[in-house]
Scaffold this motif. Structure first.
Motif, short mmCIF file in Angstrom:
data_model
loop_
_atom_site.label_atom_id
_atom_site.label_comp_id
_atom_site.label_asym_id
_atom_site.label_seq_id
_atom_site.Cartn_x
_atom_site.Cartn_y
_atom_site.Cartn_z
N ILE A 125 0.87 -1.17 0.00
CA ILE A 125 0.00 0.00 0.00
C ILE A 125 0.91 1.22 0.00
CG2 ILE A 125 -0.18 -0.13 2.54
CD1 ILE A 125 -2.92 1.21 2.27
N ARG A 127 1.09 5.70 -1.01
CA ARG A 127 0.39 6.96 -1.32
C ARG A 127 1.33 7.79 -2.16
NH1 ARG A 127 -3.95 9.82 0.39
NH2 ARG A 127 -3.82 12.09 0.39
N ASN A 145 -4.09 6.88 -3.10
CA ASN A 145 -3.62 5.63 -2.49
C ASN A 145 -3.58 4.53 -3.53
OD1 ASN A 145 -3.47 6.84 0.06
ND2 ASN A 145 -5.64 6.37 0.49
N TYR A 147 -3.24 0.40 -3.85
CA TYR A 147 -3.24 -0.92 -3.20
C TYR A 147 -2.87 -1.97 -4.23
CZ TYR A 147 -6.11 1.87 -0.03
OH TYR A 147 -6.59 2.86 0.79
N THR A 343 -6.67 2.04 -6.90
CA THR A 343 -6.49 3.21 -6.05
C THR A 343 -7.56 3.29 -4.98
OG1 THR A 343 -7.78 4.53 -7.63
CG2 THR A 343 -5.37 4.52 -7.88
N GLN A 344 -8.59 2.44 -5.07
CA GLN A 344 -9.64 2.41 -4.07
C GLN A 344 -9.94 0.97 -3.71
OE1 GLN A 344 -13.08 4.56 -5.44
NE2 GLN A 344 -11.98 6.51 -5.66
#
Length: 500
Positions: A125, A127, A145, A147, A343-344
């Motif tokens: 993860i 950012r 973010n 993932y 990203t989500q």
């Protein structure tokens, strides 16, 4: 695309798969075979005879017999049995050999694991924000973010058997560690027996010397009494005093030998000297077998752990030739990777954010400055060295057994000769004392007869001690049944804190 065109497109992959399967069982390098045992059927040199061949031999050899793992019980010494049991349980040398064997066995699993598909999983993860103004977009950076999760699978095809030879090398190394454990067991039990017999031998010598000193003291009193009566001179008294003083000098070296033997026994038993109270071994407490088991030469090379360890070292060197040879050829690895990135978290499992790759990679050596060929030549040289070392170990083993067998023969002869010398010296001493009492001889003649008797008695004790020691040495030289050793449980792993 028609079915025929699809089949034609798939044929290269099919052919590659068939080729891979056909080569998967290929192992480069020599296959190892145990060396043939020597053709010798006897241990003695030409012209030598063994114990039991003569009509007057009271002891005989049982050629072809097997020896139990607790070979020392043949002496029927309860004290020796107790020390052996304690030493086997507490010996650091055995614990070290057991741990080395456990390590070698785990290394086999490590090498075997390299032959199987390797599956790994990575995830992360993060950012990040990207500056897009350099591309002419005036929009400010937007942090996001990211993932990700990515399982990967790889499978080395081991076409030329390099991994298989590595496993073989590790298995041979484990055999080597097993043989070294057996050698440690045999060496430990042999050393315990030797030191125990040495303690008994020194104590027997000390008892003999103490009896001699007691006789000297009695002689000195008699001479002084005779001097007071006018039948002996000052020279006679001085001679008796000199004899007593000389015989007393024999005790300190014997006490030192006894201390050294007891300390050595404590060390072999896994104790510091202050923690170990050595039994008062008695030489009379070691029974000698009338029939001595002796394994055949062809069997001895399969019994002695140092010979088997040398053979295992050859096996390691042989397998390493295959490893070095396989390094000269290409390596082919199949691999697959699946990646999921979003990203989500709500979109993480969406197929739109998935990616995968499947393929094969090959790596072939082109130029290494001759290093790979040198490694192969070095592997062959290492095998030649291991083979020469194996032959040397076998030759030395035969020599040790031959020495021990001849020692037993000569020990029996020596004991008989020393016993005859004691009988003759005791008779001469008795006659000298009677003659001295009747005034026919001088004290010097009596003292000379006493010296002869003293030397004969000490020589008899030493001859009997050597016979017991050489019997134990023979069992050690033959390998002595370690294959039937009760399972030795490796000790629990020591933590760094426990080690401190």
């Amino acid at each position: 695309m028609t079915p025929r065109s699809r089949a034609a497109a798939a044929s290269p992959a099919v052919l590659l798969s068939l080729l891979t399967l056909s080569l998967a069982g290929c192992e480069l390098g020599p296959n190892f075979f145990s060396p043939a045992p020597p053709e010798a059927t006897e241990y003695a040199s030409p012209g030598e005879r063994n114990l039991g061949d003569g009509p007057r031999d009271k002891r005989t050899l049982d050629v072809g017999a097997r020896i139990a793992s607790d070979w020392w019980t043949i002496f029927h010494s309860p004290a020796l049995d107790r020390v052996m049991k304690q030493a086997i349980a507490d010996s650091p040398s055995l614990a070290q050999a057991q741990a080395q064997l456990a390590f070698a066995r785990e290394q086999i699993i490590v090498a075997q694991g390299a032959e199987l598909p390797q599956v790994d999983l990575t995830g992360g993860i993060a950012r990040q924000e990207v500056n897009v103004e350099i591309s002419g977009n005036p929009r400010p950076p937007i942090p996001v973010n990211i993932y990700s999760i990515s399982p990967t699978v790889s499978y080395p095809l081991d076409i030329f058997g390099g991994l298989k030879r590595t496993v073989e090398s590790r298995e041979a190394s484990a055999e080597l560690s097993q043989d070294q454990l057996a050698a440690a067991y045999l060496a430990l039990t042999g050393n315990i027996a030797m030191q125990s017999i040495t303690i008994a031998s020194v104590r027997a010598e000390m008892e003999t010397v103490e009896r001699i000193i007691a006789d000297d003291e009695r002689n000195l009193k008699l001479v002084k009494t005779a001097q007071e009566a006018g039948t002996a001179t000052e020279v006679d008294v001085t001679s008796a005093q000199s004899q007593l003083a000389n015989d007393r000098t024999l005790i300190p070296p014997l006490r030192q030998r006894l201390s050294v033997a007891k300390h050595a026994l404590a060390v072999f038993a896994g104790k510091v000297p202050i923690e170990f109270d050595a039994p008062d071994f008695d030489l009379r407490g070691f029974a000698l077998p009338n029939v001595i088991p002796v394994t055949l030469p062809s069997t001895m090379v399969r019994d002695r752990p140092d010979i088997l360890a040398a053979e295992a070292q050859m096996h390691v060197a042989s397998a390493n030739i295959g490893v070095a040879t396989a390094a000269l050829y290409p390596n082919l690895t199949l691999g697959a990777t699946f990646a999921q990135q979003a990203t989500q978290l709500t979109n993480f499992f969406s197929g739109a954010y998935s990616a995968f790759s499947i393929g094969a990679s090959a790596a072939a050596p082109i130029f290494h400055g001759g290093a790979l060929k040198a490694q192969q030549r070095a592997a062959y040289a290492a095998f030649d060295a291991a083979f020469a070392a194996y032959k040397q170990v076998v030759i030395q083993a035969f020599g040790q057994v031959a020495d021990s067998l001849q020692a037993l023969l000569h020990d029996d002869q020596d004991v008989a000769s020393q016993a005859a010398a004691v009988a003759a010296a005791d008779k001469a001493l008795k006659l000298a004392r009677l003659s001295f009492q009747e005034g026919n001889t001088t004290l010097l003649q009596v003292l000379d007869s006493e010296r002869q008797a003293d030397r004969a008695n000490i020589g008899l004790v030493q001859a009997r001690s050597r016979r017991v020691l050489d019997t134990a040495q023979l069992f050690v030289a033959l390998g002595s049944g370690w294959w039937n050793t009760p399972p030795l449980v490796p000790p629990p792993p020591a933590t760094p804190a426990a080690a401190k």
